[in-house]
Design an enzyme around this catalytic site. Structure first.
Site, mmCIF file in Angstrom:
data_model
loop_
_atom_site.group_PDB
_atom_site.id
_atom_site.type_symbol
_atom_site.label_atom_id
_atom_site.label_comp_id
_atom_site.label_asym_id
_atom_site.label_seq_id
_atom_site.Cartn_x
_atom_site.Cartn_y
_atom_site.Cartn_z
ATOM 1 N N ASP A 103 0.843 0.894 -9.778
ATOM 2 C CA ASP A 103 2.176 1.308 -9.844
ATOM 3 C C ASP A 103 2.112 2.139 -11.221
ATOM 4 O OD1 ASP A 103 5.088 1.548 -10.659
ATOM 5 O OD2 ASP A 103 5.499 -0.328 -9.977
ATOM 6 N N CYS A 142 11.247 17.067 -5.090
ATOM 7 C CA CYS A 142 11.604 17.759 -3.842
ATOM 8 C C CYS A 142 13.026 17.680 -3.647
ATOM 9 C CB CYS A 142 10.719 17.777 -2.655
ATOM 10 S SG CYS A 142 10.549 16.051 -1.960
ATOM 11 N N ALA A 182 0.176 10.833 -6.387
ATOM 12 C CA ALA A 182 -0.713 11.904 -6.077
ATOM 13 C C ALA A 182 -0.650 12.255 -4.528
ATOM 14 C CB ALA A 182 -2.036 11.962 -6.572
ATOM 15 N N ALA A 183 -0.567 10.974 -3.756
ATOM 16 C CA ALA A 183 -0.781 11.184 -2.349
ATOM 17 C C ALA A 183 0.184 12.038 -1.527
ATOM 18 C CB ALA A 183 -0.974 9.727 -1.727
ATOM 19 N N PRO A 184 -0.085 12.809 -0.522
ATOM 20 C CA PRO A 184 -1.684 13.020 0.068
ATOM 21 C C PRO A 184 -2.553 13.905 -0.865
ATOM 22 C CG PRO A 184 -0.281 14.367 1.059
ATOM 23 C CD PRO A 184 0.851 13.602 0.126
ATOM 24 N N GLY A 185 -2.319 14.389 -2.077
ATOM 25 C CA GLY A 185 -3.107 15.229 -2.684
ATOM 26 C C GLY A 185 -3.031 16.450 -2.663
HETATM 27 C C1 LIG Z 1 6.579 13.203 -3.895
HETATM 28 S S1 LIG Z 1 5.106 12.192 -3.384
HETATM 29 C C2 LIG Z 1 3.682 12.655 -3.834
HETATM 30 C C3 LIG Z 1 3.293 14.102 -3.104
HETATM 31 C C4 LIG Z 1 1.910 14.404 -3.991
HETATM 32 N N1 LIG Z 1 2.374 14.779 -5.496
HETATM 33 C C5 LIG Z 1 1.358 15.746 -3.326
HETATM 34 O O1 LIG Z 1 1.485 17.003 -3.957
HETATM 35 O O2 LIG Z 1 0.777 15.534 -2.516
HETATM 36 C C6 LIG Z 1 5.696 11.009 -4.222
HETATM 37 C C7 LIG Z 1 4.520 9.870 -4.000
HETATM 38 O O3 LIG Z 1 4.762 8.732 -4.875
HETATM 39 C C8 LIG Z 1 4.359 7.541 -4.484
HETATM 40 N N2 LIG Z 1 5.067 6.426 -5.339
HETATM 41 C C9 LIG Z 1 6.313 5.831 -5.164
HETATM 42 N N3 LIG Z 1 6.516 5.027 -6.027
HETATM 43 C C10 LIG Z 1 5.493 4.974 -6.844
HETATM 44 C C11 LIG Z 1 5.072 4.452 -8.056
HETATM 45 N N4 LIG Z 1 5.931 3.436 -8.595
HETATM 46 N N5 LIG Z 1 3.929 4.651 -8.717
HETATM 47 C C12 LIG Z 1 3.319 5.319 -8.072
HETATM 48 N N6 LIG Z 1 3.222 6.273 -7.115
HETATM 49 C C13 LIG Z 1 4.484 6.219 -6.403
HETATM 50 C C14 LIG Z 1 4.598 7.476 -3.094
HETATM 51 O O4 LIG Z 1 3.643 6.505 -2.566
HETATM 52 C C15 LIG Z 1 4.352 8.966 -2.522
HETATM 53 O O5 LIG Z 1 2.959 9.334 -2.504
#
Ligand SMILES: C[S@@+](CC[C@H](N)C(=O)[O-])C[C@H]1O[C@@H](n2cnc3c(N)ncnc32)[C@H](O)[C@@H]1O
Length: 598
Positions: free
Chosen positions: A440, A514, A390-393
């Site tokens: 995770d 993306c 979800a980060a940065p949201g």
């Molecule tokens: C594409 S970004 C998400 C962007 C977010 N959905 C937004 O709209 O702001 C992918 C995210 O996946 C997280 N990530 C990577 N491996 C992960 C895992 N095994 N479980 C959960 N999150 C993970 C990363 O830290 C990163 O924040």
């Protein structure tokens, strides 16, 4: 990325005219061939002059301020908006999963078991990670805004001289600064603002074809030039065009003794050289398109996407927000008919990431393509929704807004540091139905399950956002396209398993990236369909987008992959994106439908 290649990319960014809105862009690219031919103008000296001269905000405001029209569109929005200000404090939030740092590889039946979790997963919304210059949903990104506004407000400059140095010596460049009165002259030359490849119009191209067909590919001797001498980008640029012409009608223009694949190999090498990619990645991206469309894609990666914001309907309405920003000197208009909450920013006299409205959470800076997975997810009021990564949201807060702060959104991210920006955005935008957690995502549904909807906006290679992060051009290797799909497959199975098949209102999973590679998109979705026969692909509900591949380079995918949607920078003027929507079937639906429906 350093070095001459990246410079080239930056240079190329300044070459295009006004950034069209997404709808205009769609219309403008209906005939890619025509566009490619338009690029056959002598642009070399003109391009340099434009770079030197900058662009006139004053002039362009006259032409680009479309707020009057925008207002008409904006006032269509008639949703009743809760204006309640949210005063939740960061301390009120407990980040679930803080106590654990779980990154153990799940024991799922992943076919490809040689992959390791990649450290280098890409996040399109992260501006800081690994020193990349990123574009955030959260931060101000004023540089980005400035760059895009320059693009958006660009005026082409008169250039009727073939001798650029002579022109500069005469000091004419000064005449074209931001306060210049040469509007009329500039107008005359708008037509050439999108050129790239240089010489000639349509007729010249035809002449060019016949005269160059025998010399397009380098001779044996030329191939043997020392490896420490970088290939000349001007030669590459010219040869790209020539090879495209040959490939258009290989029977007619192909040299005797040379195969089509000889030309393609040279074309990929020239693309890599000219646009600054590794040959590996240039080849991988090239294979997604016809040769001419591939060039459109590589070209679009040299130009920033429009700066866009999303209205936070938890706090305001788009027309009110637009009016408030216009009063502050922001030039904007609606992104397109497909969203009632998006605004495209052309330029601003104030930092768009630091206005009172921004600080009050009335909007978030968010790429237009980033709206799409949430629109596809279509969360309903009172549901339980999981946003796995979800980060940065940006997407979490949109989900929360669509749910009008009812129900519950679990916003998870494995990277604890990144949950800070996630929490900050959730607070700023006043989302009170959200729980932040730090697992995770492969640990779901063991952490918690039974969701009505799950969004997996997966970590990916970022090949859709090269315009934002040119380092992708050289940082991705073959291993990434093994490791990332391995992780994405695990995460997608966990997403499916976290859904309550008996959900009364939902039962949907949206998978998005993306990235534009098939390995990270169709191949992942196809894998999930094979491993989880209780899910099927359904329509995304998105108004536009190119259907996903049902076969690719000899691989056959489930025919329903055509329901997935691809987005390209050159097609829609949005970041490259992929969206797939699944429905988990109830036990009795499975009986009726059987596995053949998926
Ligand atoms: C594409 S970004 C998400 C962007 C977010 N959905 C937004 O709209 O702001 C992918 C995210 O996946 C997280 N990530 C990577 N491996 C992960 C895992 N095994 N479980 C959960 N999150 C993970 C990363 O830290 C990163 O924040």
């Amino acid at each position: 990325m350093a070095g001459p290649k990246s410079k080239l990319g930056r240079k190329a960014r300044t070459k295009q005219g006004p950034v069209p809105t997404l709808d205009e862009f769609r219309q403008g690219v209906l005939d890619p061939r025509k566009r490619a031919q338009q690029k056959n103008n002598d642009g070399e000296s003109r391009k340099r002059k434009r770079e030197d001269k900058g662009e006139s905000l004053k002039n362009s405001r006259k032409e680009n301020i479309v707020f009057e029209k925008a207002k008409a569109d904006l006032f269509e929005v008639d949703e009743k908006v809760e204006k309640e200000e949210n005063v939740a404090r960061e301390d009120d939030f407990y980040v679930f999963g803080d106590e654990e740092d779980k990154f153990d590889i799940d024991e799922e039946e992943i076919e490809n078991d040689n992959g390791n979790e990649s450290e280098e997963v890409y996040d399109s919304e992260d501006e800081n990670e690994q020193g990349r210059a990123m574009f955030s949903d959260d931060e101000g990104d004023q540089d980005m805004l400035d760059a895009a506004n320059q693009q958006g407000l660009a005026k082409a400059f008169k250039d009727d001289s073939e001798d650029e140095e002579a022109v500069e010596a005469e000091g004419e460049a000064d005449e074209f600064d931001a306060d210049s009165d040469n509007e009329g002259e500039a107008d005359e030359f708008d037509v050439n603002s999108d050129d790239e490849f240089g010489p000639g119009d349509e007729e010249d191209v035809e002449i060019n074809v016949d005269s160059t067909i025998t010399n397009v590919l380098p001779s044996g001797q030329e191939v043997e030039t020392p490896s420490n001498v970088p290939p000349d980008i001007h030669i590459s640029r010219t040869r790209i065009q020539e090879i495209l012409n040959v490939l258009d009608d290989f029977g007619k223009y192909g040299e005797a003794g040379r195969s089509r694949s000889d030309y393609v190999a040279q074309l990929i090498a020239d693309i890599a050289n000219y646009y600054g990619y590794t040959e590996f990645l240039a080849g991988k991206l090239f294979e997604l398109f016809s040769p001419r469309e591939a060039i459109d894609f590589f070209e679009a990666n040299e130009v920033p996407r429009p700066v866009t914001i999303r209205t936070n309907t938890l706090k305001t309405r788009r027309r009110n927000l637009a009016q408030a920003l216009v009063n502050r000197g922001v030039n904007l208009k609606p992104i397109g008919n497909w969203t009632k909450v998006g605004l495209q920013i052309f330029d601003s006299q104030v930092p768009i990431g630091a206005t009172p409205e921004y600080l009050a959470g009335h909007y978030i800076i968010q790429a237009a393509s980033s709206f799409l997975p949430v629109i596809a997810l279509a969360p309903q009021e009172k549901e339980r929704v999981l946003d796995m990564a979800a980060a940065p949201g940006g997407k979490t807060t949109y989900i929360s807004a669509l749910m009008k702060n009812t129900g519950c959104v679990f916003a998870n991210d494995a990277n604890k540091a990144r949950t800070k920006s996630l929490i900050a955005n959730i607070h700023r935008l006043g989302c009170t139905n959200t729980v932040v957690c730090n697992y995770d995502a492969k640990d779901f549904p063991r952490v918690i399950g039974g969701f009505d909807r799950v969004l997996l906006d997966a970590p990916c290679s970022g090949t859709g956002v090269i315009a934002k992060d040119p380092s992708v051009k050289t940082s991705r290797n073959e291993k990434d396209f093994v490791d990332l799909p391995f992780l994405q497959k695990q995460l997608l199975l966990a997403a499916i398993d976290s859904i309550d098949a008996n959900s009364k209102t939902g039962g949907y999973i949206v998978y998005s990236t993306c990235s534009v590679t098939v390995d990270e998109n169709e191949a992942v979705v196809d894998y999930a369909l094979r491993k989880r026969p209780d899910v099927k692909l359904v329509e995304t509900g998105l108004e536009f987008g190119v259907p996903g591949f049902t076969s690719f380079r000899g691989k056959e995918f489930n025919h329903k992959l055509s329901l997935t949607r691809r987005y390209y920078p050159h097609t829609y003027n949005v970041d490259g994106f992929f969206v797939a929507k699944f429905k988990k079937m109830k036990a009795k639906e499975q009986k009726v439908n059987g596995t053949s429906t998926v």
